[in-house]
Design a protein around this motif. Structure first.
Motif, short mmCIF file in Angstrom:
data_model
loop_
_atom_site.label_atom_id
_atom_site.label_comp_id
_atom_site.label_asym_id
_atom_site.label_seq_id
_atom_site.Cartn_x
_atom_site.Cartn_y
_atom_site.Cartn_z
N ALA A 392 33.52 36.20 52.33
CA ALA A 392 34.95 36.06 52.61
C ALA A 392 35.54 34.79 52.01
CB ALA A 392 35.18 36.09 54.12
N GLY A 393 34.74 33.74 51.92
CA GLY A 393 35.23 32.51 51.32
C GLY A 393 35.58 32.70 49.86
N SER A 394 34.77 33.46 49.14
CA SER A 394 35.05 33.74 47.73
C SER A 394 36.29 34.62 47.59
CB SER A 394 33.84 34.43 47.09
OG SER A 394 32.71 33.59 47.10
N VAL A 395 36.48 35.53 48.54
CA VAL A 395 37.66 36.39 48.52
C VAL A 395 38.92 35.55 48.70
CG1 VAL A 395 38.86 38.28 49.70
CG2 VAL A 395 36.37 38.39 49.36
N LYS A 396 38.87 34.64 49.64
CA LYS A 396 40.03 33.77 49.90
C LYS A 396 40.37 32.94 48.66
CE LYS A 396 41.42 29.98 53.01
NZ LYS A 396 42.56 30.57 53.72
N ALA A 398 39.65 33.67 45.53
CA ALA A 398 40.14 34.55 44.47
C ALA A 398 41.60 34.93 44.70
CB ALA A 398 39.27 35.81 44.39
N PHE A 399 41.97 35.09 45.95
CA PHE A 399 43.35 35.44 46.27
C PHE A 399 44.31 34.38 45.73
CE2 PHE A 399 47.07 36.13 48.98
CZ PHE A 399 47.10 37.51 49.10
N GLN A 400 43.97 33.13 45.93
CA GLN A 400 44.82 32.03 45.45
C GLN A 400 44.76 31.92 43.92
OE1 GLN A 400 44.29 28.38 47.52
NE2 GLN A 400 45.61 27.20 46.17
N ARG A 401 43.58 32.03 43.36
CA ARG A 401 43.43 31.85 41.91
C ARG A 401 44.15 32.94 41.13
NH1 ARG A 401 39.58 34.42 39.44
NH2 ARG A 401 38.22 34.43 41.29
N ILE A 402 44.03 34.18 41.55
CA ILE A 402 44.61 35.29 40.80
C ILE A 402 46.13 35.32 40.95
CG2 ILE A 402 44.69 37.82 40.64
CD1 ILE A 402 41.68 37.81 41.24
N TYR A 403 46.63 34.84 42.08
CA TYR A 403 48.09 34.78 42.24
C TYR A 403 48.73 33.87 41.20
CZ TYR A 403 52.69 34.30 44.46
OH TYR A 403 54.05 34.30 44.73
N ASP A 404 48.00 32.87 40.74
CA ASP A 404 48.53 32.00 39.69
C ASP A 404 48.91 32.80 38.45
OD1 ASP A 404 48.30 29.75 41.23
OD2 ASP A 404 46.55 28.93 40.19
N ASP A 405 48.15 33.85 38.15
CA ASP A 405 48.47 34.68 36.99
C ASP A 405 49.79 35.40 37.17
OD1 ASP A 405 46.11 33.91 35.82
OD2 ASP A 405 45.01 35.72 36.38
N VAL A 406 50.12 35.73 38.42
CA VAL A 406 51.39 36.39 38.71
C VAL A 406 52.55 35.44 38.49
CG1 VAL A 406 52.78 37.54 40.48
CG2 VAL A 406 50.32 37.97 40.35
N GLU A 425 35.75 43.05 46.30
CA GLU A 425 34.69 44.01 46.64
C GLU A 425 33.34 43.56 46.09
OE1 GLU A 425 36.31 47.66 45.16
OE2 GLU A 425 37.33 48.12 47.07
N GLN A 426 33.37 42.96 44.91
CA GLN A 426 32.12 42.44 44.33
C GLN A 426 31.58 41.29 45.15
OE1 GLN A 426 32.52 41.03 40.30
NE2 GLN A 426 30.32 40.86 39.99
N ALA A 427 32.47 40.40 45.60
CA ALA A 427 32.05 39.25 46.41
C ALA A 427 31.43 39.71 47.73
CB ALA A 427 33.24 38.33 46.67
N LEU A 428 31.99 40.74 48.33
CA LEU A 428 31.49 41.23 49.62
C LEU A 428 30.18 41.99 49.46
CD1 LEU A 428 34.83 42.48 51.24
CD2 LEU A 428 33.62 40.35 51.70
#
Length: 430
Positions: A392-396, A398-406, A425-428
């Motif tokens: 879950a830490g990696s998911v959190k 990634a959520f912030q990192r990928i939003y930068d692309d938006v 899904e890969q992280a989990l």
């Protein structure tokens, strides 16, 4: 990145600490006991700001005065830097004896055998004055690996003067996401700052938005409780606010890391920010440069989506050579009334109900605001979800990192959402 250590009033310069950690030189796990005779040395590390650190150090001084055979050395950092350093320490075999824990990481660290069980082999902490629903946030299959230090809830921290100057009704108990958008547009148009700090990159705020729709971040089986469409809808909304000039611009949003130093609200470049009410301390108005107010999240239905969350938990490392002494310190920190009165709401409302009641009558300023806000909202707050699954830490992150692309226009909300779901899904699955 800031890291500060403490031992009986002495602070080691951050650069020295970082160098020492890089070389594996550390007081963690009681490694310097031979040099100190019969004194047990424990290393306690947490995230937070200097205000929280000063109060924590005073509490440690009280403990050391009562327990002269135990010395507590400490370090702290802002949230993101803390977890980066924690990962490095654990990988290097130098985990601290006592560590502050976020509930999103409890399961991951427990399943990696980083955390020691409580209430076995003399590692006992009295939790009788804490709510069972709150305690579950630190339990895996009924075994306690972390104990809540305090509780908090999600909130909007805003500048009432900015909303009044725009002729807008201040955020309140019954306001919608449309109200936020329309009021935010008026606030931004009336001043030279964004109405809100961009909240699109923080998974915590996405979770509240999801819960308002009857969904969760994770299912009972540890899988994602939402879809690509859910993420795309959320990012389409927040990105639209940015394009309308309502939330902070991309360049500033990309620097937000959970620290007050990089908070648009603290820098006075925005007039509101989603946060946790535990962020309010006695010095908050000085830090933010004006008096602020709290409001619950906007909602388009009857579901608020907020819950009573352990603002942080506390754990003992599996590698600690002195777990009983570590538990003794934790018990003192969480259950001593005098310590509770000293710490106040610096980590949120005390998890111990007796301590919480003791401090309530004497609070003033920002801590009183947080206390009254949470007390008024308690009937609407749900219990905290179970600890999230490993990864879950990696998911959190990634959520912030990928939003930068938006926000920088290199991906549409839909494409970014699809990439995020694949990474999550890969992280989990690991």
């Amino acid at each position: 990145m800031m890291l500060t250590t403490h031992s009986r009033g002495w602070r080691r310069p951050a650069a020295v600490v970082l160098a020492a950690l890089a070389l594996g030189v550390t007081a963690a796990c009681g490694g310097d006991d031979e040099a100190s005779g019969d004194t047990v040395t424990l290393h306690f590390t947490w995230w937070g700001n200097a205000d929280r650190a000063d109060l924590t150090e005073q509490a440690i001084d009280m403990f050391e005065a009562e327990h002269p055979d135990i010395r507590i050395e400490t370090s702290f950092a802002e949230f993101n830097a803390y977890w980066e350093k924690m990962a490095t320490q654990i990988a290097g075999g130098s985990a601290p004896d006592i560590l502050q824990m976020d509930y999103r990481y409890v399961r991951e660290y427990a399943e990696r055998n980083v955390l020691r069980e409580f209430n076995v082999d003399g590692v006992d902490v009295d939790t009788s004055a804490m709510e069972p629903g709150l305690l579950k946030a630190g339990e895996i299959d009924g075994t306690a690996y972390a104990i809540p230090m305090s509780q908090n809830t999600q909130a909007l921290l805003y500048d009432p003067a900015a909303w009044a100057a725009a002729g807008e009704q201040a955020p309140g108990e019954e306001w919608s996401w449309d109200d936020l958008e329309q009021g935010g547009a008026a606030v931004a148009a009336a001043g030279e700052v964004a109405a809100l700090s961009d909240f699109g990159q923080i998974e915590d705020w996405f979770e509240v938005w999801l819960r308002q729709q009857g969904k969760e971040l994770y299912t009972e089986d540890g899988e994602l409780g939402y879809t690509t469409d859910d993420v795309a809808a959320y990012w389409t909304f927040t990105n639209g606010l940015r394009e309308a000039g309502i939330v902070s611009p991309a360049e500033e949003t990309a620097t937000m890391d959970g620290s007050q130093a990089n908070s648009p609200l603290a820098k006075q470049t925005s007039a509101a920010e989603f946060n946790y009410d535990s962020g309010l301390t006695a010095d908050s108005w000085e830090i933010y440069g004006r008096e602020l107010a709290l409001a619950p999240f906007p909602t388009d239905g009857g579901e608020l989506g907020q819950y009573a969350k352990p603002s942080m938990l506390i754990c003992i490392s599996q590698r600690s050579e002195h777990p009983e002494e570590a538990a003794q310190f934790i018990d003192f920190l969480l259950n001593d009334i005098e310590v509770g009165e000293l710490l106040g709401t610096s980590r949120g409302m005390p998890a111990n109900a007796e301590v919480r009641e003791a401090i309530g009558a004497d609070l003033e300023g920002p801590p009183l605001l947080a206390y009254e806000f949470e007390q008024a909202l308690l009937p609407q707050l749900a219990d905290a979800p179970a600890p999230p699954p490993r990864g879950a830490g990696s998911v959190k992150a990634a959520f912030q990192r990928i939003y930068d692309d938006v926000i920088f226009g290199s991906a549409t909300p839909e494409d970014a959402a699809a990439r995020f779901i694949a990474e999550a899904e890969q992280a989990l699955a690991q």
